[in-house]
Design an enzyme around this catalytic site. Structure first.
Site, PDB file in Angstrom:
ATOM      1  N   LYS A 261      44.078  37.920  48.438  1.00 17.06           N
ATOM      2  CA  LYS A 261      42.917  37.770  47.556  1.00 17.06           C
ATOM      3  C   LYS A 261      42.066  36.595  48.030  1.00 17.06           C
ATOM      4  O   LYS A 261      42.576  35.686  48.677  1.00 17.06           O
ATOM      5  CB  LYS A 261      43.393  37.454  46.127  1.00 17.06           C
ATOM      6  CG  LYS A 261      44.012  38.618  45.387  1.00 17.06           C
ATOM      7  CD  LYS A 261      44.380  38.206  43.967  1.00 17.06           C
ATOM      8  CE  LYS A 261      45.051  39.334  43.204  1.00 17.06           C
ATOM      9  NZ  LYS A 261      44.171  40.489  42.964  1.00 17.06           N
ATOM     10  N   ARG A 335      51.676  48.407  40.333  1.00 19.36           N
ATOM     11  CA  ARG A 335      52.066  49.808  40.186  1.00 19.36           C
ATOM     12  C   ARG A 335      53.326  50.125  40.981  1.00 19.36           C
ATOM     13  O   ARG A 335      54.091  51.019  40.623  1.00 19.36           O
ATOM     14  CB  ARG A 335      50.889  50.729  40.563  1.00 19.36           C
ATOM     15  CG  ARG A 335      50.479  50.683  42.002  1.00 19.36           C
ATOM     16  CD  ARG A 335      49.093  51.291  42.226  1.00 19.36           C
ATOM     17  NE  ARG A 335      48.021  50.377  41.830  1.00 19.36           N
ATOM     18  CZ  ARG A 335      46.730  50.665  41.903  1.00 19.36           C
ATOM     19  NH1 ARG A 335      46.315  51.857  42.329  1.00 19.36           N
ATOM     20  NH2 ARG A 335      45.824  49.785  41.541  1.00 19.36           N
TER      21      ARG A 335
HETATM   22  N1  BES Z   1      46.857  41.604  39.192  1.00 19.20           N
HETATM   23  C1  BES Z   1      45.782  42.327  39.756  1.00 19.20           C
HETATM   24  C2  BES Z   1      44.788  42.844  38.715  1.00 19.20           C
HETATM   25  C3  BES Z   1      43.988  41.813  37.977  1.00 19.20           C
HETATM   26  C4  BES Z   1      42.706  41.503  38.389  1.00 19.20           C
HETATM   27  C5  BES Z   1      44.462  41.226  36.834  1.00 19.20           C
HETATM   28  C6  BES Z   1      41.956  40.591  37.696  1.00 19.20           C
HETATM   29  C7  BES Z   1      43.711  40.305  36.114  1.00 19.20           C
HETATM   30  C8  BES Z   1      42.448  40.002  36.554  1.00 19.20           C
HETATM   31  C9  BES Z   1      46.316  43.541  40.509  1.00 19.20           C
HETATM   32  O1  BES Z   1      47.557  43.397  41.083  1.00 19.20           O
HETATM   33  C10 BES Z   1      45.362  43.821  41.600  1.00 19.20           C
HETATM   34  O2  BES Z   1      45.248  43.002  42.471  1.00 19.20           O
HETATM   35  N2  BES Z   1      44.698  44.971  41.545  1.00 19.20           N
HETATM   36  C11 BES Z   1      43.752  45.319  42.535  1.00 19.20           C
HETATM   37  C12 BES Z   1      43.937  46.777  42.856  1.00 19.20           C
HETATM   38  C13 BES Z   1      43.151  47.240  44.042  1.00 19.20           C
HETATM   39  C14 BES Z   1      43.697  46.629  45.299  1.00 19.20           C
HETATM   40  C15 BES Z   1      43.220  48.743  44.105  1.00 19.20           C
HETATM   41  C16 BES Z   1      42.373  45.081  41.959  1.00 19.20           C
HETATM   42  O3  BES Z   1      42.163  45.316  40.773  1.00 19.20           O
HETATM   43  O4  BES Z   1      41.516  44.596  42.693  1.00 19.20           O
HETATM   44 MN    MN Z   2      47.421  42.548  43.012  1.00 20.36          MN
END
Ligand code: BES
Ligand code: MN
Ligand code: ZN
Length: 486
Positions: A261, A335
């Site tokens: 990230k 997931r």
């Molecule tokens: N933990 C994150 C989702 C999240 C984002 C929670 C912002 C709280 C605030 C999750 O694991 C994630 O990174 N999801 C990705 C999925 C994508 C790679 C398909 C996302 O939402 O960007």
């Molecule tokens: Mn994630």
């Protein structure tokens, strides 16, 4: 000196306490909800108190709190009452504040009690004493906040207190930083809760996961120097006819892994364990409320870190249920963890109902913001039950679609299923659709709490940090399951 006000429920007037009286705004001026205070209306009009929502005034030594127009007042609006009354009480350096809820309907009373317990609670574990003294915070005003409830509302108020305290319990753990709240600490907290609350406790270790083939979960954990933990808390009611599994995503830190990230805001990913903490809160409350159904809490915890041993985009793993997953993005890790946990829980406990609570997708934050969690289900009736539960509790859910077209978007190129789609469209829905492939016959609801689990600015009644999102709606639905005929 306590560092936050003590909150209590009372059924008798308390002499010496500063009273907070609620008023609707009527055509002719303020209308006290407790009609015994009508005598103050003239004076309130003189000081131009209109009883608009959130408006406060001190008249005749009494704090008056505006609720706005009666016709527009909803139970959830009552969540702002304690904050408004406490704000003025603080300015007045009042020691004892008594908020009079008599005359309100049952649901606003419930929300008021919840808000009182939740709004006074702040996370200050790592604020040193010296620092707080420096701010003159060694004295707390008010010292106590009492909610005056009518005899008919005592049971509801007491239950709201149990739920609110469980929410605060969940918040305290979720707010801990990732260097403290490791998967090991999460397991220790779960075990401590179980022994205090008389719940069954099982720990599934990394070795167990390897033996059982939880390779999706293990892939997420593989980049971390800390081993994953899966705590299982069991509440069993003698003669229970129904079993509910509640599983919570417990990413003690989500860096994204190799699909790293951006740095900005990455610190918020310590909150990626909020679902797991909600499950701990739920199990605490369940042990006190003692419903007549079995409730099994699954608390899977791991970090998602980049390293030489981390999972890589393109890796293929075989999940607990035998399906192969192509990991195209290591940041879609929640997931993967839940896929194994849901499949395992269903095989092991044969639940009638399963609910998972997860900070799953940024797409859900885009769709619904901070005010509602996304709800997805393989069973419309069960989804309706959650909707009803949310309308009677303190969480807001919004039902999202889960049609087979969305599942088709998850098809893998080299494996049965991929953990992200190639278009990125409908991110919250395709994530839910992914999870649905790991549930076979249980009635299942997925709650995406990515937008509601934590906040960086306070939204009354909750301060910054974790909100305990998901605890209330599940506890409410447990009561509906208890009563359900089939
Ligand atoms: N933990 C994150 C989702 C999240 C984002 C929670 C912002 C709280 C605030 C999750 O694991 C994630 O990174 N999801 C990705 C999925 C994508 C790679 C398909 C996302 O939402 O960007
Ligand atoms: Mn994630
Ligand atoms: Zn995550």
């Amino acid at each position: 000196m306590p560092d936050e006000p003590k909150v209590g429920i009372v059924t008798k007037d308390v002499a010496g306490a500063t009273h907070a009286i609620l008023c609707f705004s009527g055509k002719e001026g303020p209308e006290p909800v407790n009609e015994g205070y009508k005598g103050h209306v003239k004076k309130l009009r003189e000081v131009k108190f209109l009883a608009k929502a959130g408006e406060v005034a001190l008249v005749d030594g009494i704090i008056f709190v505006g609720l706005g127009e009666k016709g527009k007042f909803k139970p959830r609006h009552a969540r702002k009452i304690p904050g408004a009354a406490i704000g003025l009480a603080k300015a007045l350096r009042t020691r004892s504040l008594l908020i009079d809820s008599r005359g309100l309907d049952v649901l606003p009373v419930k929300n008021l009690v919840y808000a009182a317990f939740v709004s006074v609670h702040k996370y200050e574990e790592f604020k040193t004493k010296e620092e707080s003294k420096g701010k003159g915070a060694d004295e707390v005003f008010p010292e106590e906040v009492l909610i005056f409830v009518s005899d008919g509302h005592v049971a509801v108020a007491n239950e709201a207190k149990i739920v609110a305290e469980s929410i605060n319990f969940a918040r305290d753990i979720a707010n801990k930083p990732a260097n403290v709240a490791t998967p090991q600490l999460m397991a220790a907290e779960a075990k401590k809760l179980a022994s205090r609350a008389g719940l069954g406790y099982k720990l599934i270790t990394k070795k167990d996961m390897q033996r059982m083939g939880m390779n999706a979960f293990l892939a997420v954990a593989s980049g971390s120097g800390r081993e994953p933990t899966l705590s299982i808390l069991e509440y069993r009611s003698p003669g229970a006819k129904k079993t509910l599994v509640v599983a919570g995503k417990g990413l003690t830190f989500d860096s994204g892994g190799i699909s790293l990230k951006p740095s900005k805001g990455m610190e918020d990913m310590k909150f990626d364990k909020s679902g797991a903490c909600a499950v701990l809160g739920i199990m605490k409350a369940v042990s006190e409320m003692r419903p007549k159904i079995n409730v099994i809490g699954m608390v899977p915890c791991t970090e998602n870190m980049p390293s030489g041993t981390a999972a890589k985009p393109g890796d293929i793993v075989r999940a607990y249920n035998g399906k192969t997953i192509e990991i195209l993005n290591t940041d879609a890790e929640g997931r993967l963890v839940l896929a194994d946990v849901l499949a395992y829980a269903e095989r092991k406990y044969k639940p009638d109902y399963m609910i998972d609570i997860a900070t799953l997708t940024g797409a859900c934050v885009v769709a619904l913001g901070s005010y509602a969690m996304g709800m997805f289900s393989n069973d419309d009736e069960f989804a309706e039950m959650l909707k009803k539960a949310s309308s009677e509790g303190f969480d807001e859910v919004w039902h999202m679609p889960l049609w087979e077209e969305y599942s088709e978007m998850n098809k893998g190129k080299f494996a049965d299923i991929a953990n992200v789609t190639n278009t990125g469209e409908a991110g919250a829905v395709t994530a839910a659709a992914f999870l649905s492939s790991f549930v076979s016959s249980a009635k299942w609801v997925h709650l995406d709490i990515a937008g509601t689990a934590y906040r960086n600015k306070p939204i009354p009644p909750v301060d910054v940090g974790c909100t305990g999102s998901g605890v209330s709606v599940v506890l409410e639905v447990i009561k509906l399951i208890e009563r359900a005929k089939h």
